[in-house]
Enzyme design. Structure first.
Site, PDB file in Angstrom:
ATOM      1  CD1 TRP A  35     -29.461  -7.037   3.349  1.00 15.81           C
ATOM      2  CD2 TRP A  35     -31.362  -6.314   2.064  1.00 15.81           C
ATOM      3  NE1 TRP A  35     -29.767  -5.721   3.605  1.00 15.81           N
ATOM      4  CE2 TRP A  35     -30.916  -5.566   3.217  1.00 15.81           C
ATOM      5  CE3 TRP A  35     -32.403  -6.241   1.565  1.00 15.81           C
ATOM      6  CZ2 TRP A  35     -31.530  -4.419   3.513  1.00 15.81           C
ATOM      7  CZ3 TRP A  35     -33.100  -5.007   1.539  1.00 15.81           C
ATOM      8  CH2 TRP A  35     -32.617  -4.075   2.590  1.00 15.81           C
TER       9      TRP A  35
ATOM     10  CD  GLU B 145     -26.607  -7.689   0.290  1.00 12.71           C
ATOM     11  OE1 GLU B 145     -27.678  -8.369  -0.131  1.00 12.71           O
ATOM     12  OE2 GLU B 145     -26.262  -6.433   0.001  1.00 12.71           O
TER      13      GLU B 145
ATOM     14  CE  LYS C  85     -28.289  -1.115   3.936  1.00 12.07           C
ATOM     15  NZ  LYS C  85     -29.466  -0.976   3.078  1.00 12.07           N
TER      16      LYS C  85
ATOM     17  CG  ASP D 162     -23.787  -3.969  -1.139  1.00 14.40           C
ATOM     18  OD1 ASP D 162     -23.160  -2.689  -1.374  1.00 14.40           O
ATOM     19  OD2 ASP D 162     -25.041  -4.127  -1.641  1.00 14.40           O
TER      20      ASP D 162
ATOM     21  CG  HIS E 186     -24.569  -3.204   2.428  1.00 11.95           C
ATOM     22  ND1 HIS E 186     -25.234  -4.419   2.503  1.00 11.95           N
ATOM     23  CD2 HIS E 186     -25.097  -2.123   1.654  1.00 11.95           C
ATOM     24  CE1 HIS E 186     -26.271  -4.204   1.913  1.00 11.95           C
ATOM     25  NE2 HIS E 186     -26.154  -2.844   1.382  1.00 11.95           N
TER      26      HIS E 186
ATOM     27  CG  HIS F 244     -24.570  -7.305  -3.826  1.00 11.79           C
ATOM     28  ND1 HIS F 244     -25.923  -7.326  -2.953  1.00 11.79           N
ATOM     29  CD2 HIS F 244     -24.837  -8.468  -4.632  1.00 11.79           C
ATOM     30  CE1 HIS F 244     -26.718  -8.164  -3.403  1.00 11.79           C
ATOM     31  NE2 HIS F 244     -26.117  -8.852  -4.173  1.00 11.79           N
TER      32      HIS F 244
ATOM     33  CG  ASP G 236     -27.385   5.968  -2.024  1.00 14.29           C
ATOM     34  OD1 ASP G 236     -28.449   5.202  -1.716  1.00 14.29           O
ATOM     35  OD2 ASP G 236     -26.891   5.523  -3.212  1.00 14.29           O
TER      36      ASP G 236
ATOM     37  CG  ASP H  61     -27.854   0.947  -3.015  1.00 13.16           C
ATOM     38  OD1 ASP H  61     -27.174  -0.182  -2.869  1.00 13.16           O
ATOM     39  OD2 ASP H  61     -28.776   1.081  -2.111  1.00 13.16           O
TER      40      ASP H  61
ATOM     41  CG  ASP I  17     -27.387  -4.008  -4.718  1.00 10.58           C
ATOM     42  OD1 ASP I  17     -28.354  -3.359  -5.202  1.00 10.58           O
ATOM     43  OD2 ASP I  17     -27.350  -4.379  -3.573  1.00 10.58           O
TER      44      ASP I  17
HETATM   45  C1  RNT Z   1     -29.793  -3.660   0.168  1.00 14.46           C
HETATM   46  C2  RNT Z   1     -28.936  -4.792  -0.268  1.00 14.46           C
HETATM   47  C3  RNT Z   1     -29.570  -5.678  -1.500  1.00 14.46           C
HETATM   48  C4  RNT Z   1     -30.354  -4.890  -2.014  1.00 14.46           C
HETATM   49  C5  RNT Z   1     -31.348  -5.772  -3.231  1.00 14.46           C
HETATM   50  C6  RNT Z   1     -32.160  -5.043  -4.033  1.00 14.46           C
HETATM   51  O1  RNT Z   1     -29.211  -2.822   0.969  1.00 14.46           O
HETATM   52  O2  RNT Z   1     -27.803  -4.314  -0.829  1.00 14.46           O
HETATM   53  O3  RNT Z   1     -28.893  -6.409  -1.741  1.00 14.46           O
HETATM   54  O4  RNT Z   1     -29.927  -3.744  -2.927  1.00 14.46           O
HETATM   55  O5  RNT Z   1     -31.566  -6.897  -2.766  1.00 14.46           O
HETATM   56 ZN    ZN Z   2     -26.667  -5.416  -1.860  1.00 11.14          ZN
END
Ligand code: RNT
Ligand code: ZN
Length: 424
Positions: free
Chosen positions: A190, A231, A233, A264, A267, A291, A299, A301, A331
């Protein structure tokens, strides 16, 4: 009158639940046997707010933000492992660790493009002792060469090359873990590359990223040791207007190069869910990395909770028998609560959602659908939400020797007093 003991209560509840599911043709014992075989990859970076151990003390970059200042953050490799050991103890099953390159174990600083398996030997030893597979990630952020906001797609040849070398070195570390531990490492790339404001050139960075990735992947590695993932986003903090590694970019890349794509959950656009992408992506790429995270507004995460979205993801994996082609990683990074608890809560929820999916009479639902009986499909889907999966989950925890229900919080509180609070 003698009261039944808690174990008898659990047993009775489980037997009643078993009968309820059996009435729908679902075998709870079979579901539990399958659940035991599933490994989740816990992400090392929840333990220290994505800091790592590079002796550099740099602030977190790449648009990643961990808010909160809860006591007891792991400051060393040893502390992080101690915290991980505690988390694994409170989660039923045998699970993996997802490690970032910046978590190397070295007394002296090592440039990122010079990392080697020897810097991760102690992680391999620990993993082998505790039977954790390891997954890996190059760290393309929190670094002077990432300060411009660009890494693998940077227009400067020298900087781009530095990150290419870092990713090549990371694949080799992944392969080392895979070979040493006897289970392939998924090495996931990523990068944060993108623009805060409207770009004049959306194309050139993508051409450079494509070519850089081709260099990174030039060397074939044994898939029994290392699997490559990329990955995507939609946007990040500081890259609101343009992200080089978008979904279209990586879907095209992974399809043409037969790499894993990493989806993810945080994302995408808030009304888009990755659950709906799994069945499409797996028609064209060999395997997936997930993820599992939770997006809240901007946000991406938050700690994973038992949401409809999480449930939809796990249903997809089970209904189409995708478990052998999907690697499940977590994640999120929350520094405002006990960090060990964050791992435990998030992982237990991922497993609970998997269990609910395993307890679904999916053949019956699919049959209603084929017959055009959408009324029965909807009615049954809704009824299933009220079935006693909790009793089956408690049974699982009990059989796996981990605390049942909220009981794990006693252990967390105890660990906080005994260990975390001592870290001044
Ligand atoms: C960031 C990605 C990635 C990170 C990690 C720390 O937006 O989701 O996966 O969270 O690599
Ligand atoms: Zn991620």
């Amino acid at each position: 009158m003698t009261q039944p003991n808690p174990d008898q209560h659990l047993e009775q509840s489980y037997r009643l639940a078993q009968a309820r599911y059996a009435a729908l043709g679902v075998d709870t014992e079979q579901a539990l046997a399958l659940l035991k075989s599933i490994s989740i990859s816990l992400h090392c970076w929840q333990g220290d707010d994505v800091g790592g151990f590079e002796h550099s003390n740099r602030a977190l970059g790449g648009g990643l933000v961990a808010t909160g200042n809860y006591r007891g953050k792991a400051r060393t490799v040893a502390e992080l492992r101690q915290d991980l050991d505690e988390a694994y103890r409170l989660i039923p099953g045998q699970h993996r660790l997802n490690l970032h390159a910046m978590y190397l174990d070295s007394d002296t600083p090592v440039p990122r493009n010079e990392i080697q398996p020897k810097h991760f030997e102690s992680w391999a030893e620990w993993a082998s002792t505790h039977q954790h597979g390891i997954d890996f990630n190059p760290s393309c952020f929190s670094h002077p060469f990432a300060d411009s906001g660009f890494t693998l797609s940077h227009h400067d040849h020298g900087i781009r090359n530095f990150w290419i070398e870092h990713c090549i070195a990371s694949r080799e570390v992944g392969a080392y873990f895979g070979q040493t531990l006897g289970t392939p490492a998924v090495t996931n790339i990523w990068i944060p590359d993108g623009y805060k404001d409207t770009p004049a050139d959306r194309l050139s960075p993508r051409q450079r990223l494509r070519d850089a990735l081709d260099k990174v992947f030039e060397q074939d590695l044994n898939p029994l040791h290392n699997l490559d993932a990329v990955e995507c986003k939609l946007f990040g903090i500081g890259s609101e207007s343009y992200v080089v590694g978008s979904h279209e970019f990586y879907l095209g890349y992974a399809t043409t190069r037969q790499k894993l794509i990493c989806l993810d959950a945080g994302h995408f656009h808030p009304t888009e869910t990755i659950a709906d992408k799994i069945s499409s992506a797996l028609l064209y790429v060999p395997e997936l990395l997930l993820h599992v995270s939770r997006g809240v507004r901007w946000d991406s995460d938050h700690v994973v909770t038992l949401t409809d979205e999480l449930q939809a993801i796990m249903h997809e994996l089970v209904r189409h028998d995708f478990l052998s082609r999907v690697h499940i990683g977590l994640d999120f990074f929350d520094a405002s609560i006990n960090r060990v608890a964050a791992w435990v809560i998030g992982t237990r929820n991922a497993l609970r959602a998997l269990l609910v999916a395993l307890l679904e009479p999916s053949a019956l639902l699919k049959q209603y659908e084929r017959e055009g009986n959408f009324t029965a499909r909807l009615a049954l889907q809704e009824e299933l939400k009220g079935l006693p999966f909790g009793a089956v989950w408690d049974r699982h925890c009990q059989q796996e020797g981990v605390p049942v229900g909220f009981g794990y919080m006693d252990e967390i509180v105890n660990y906080e007093t005994r260990v975390l609070a001592q870290r001044a």
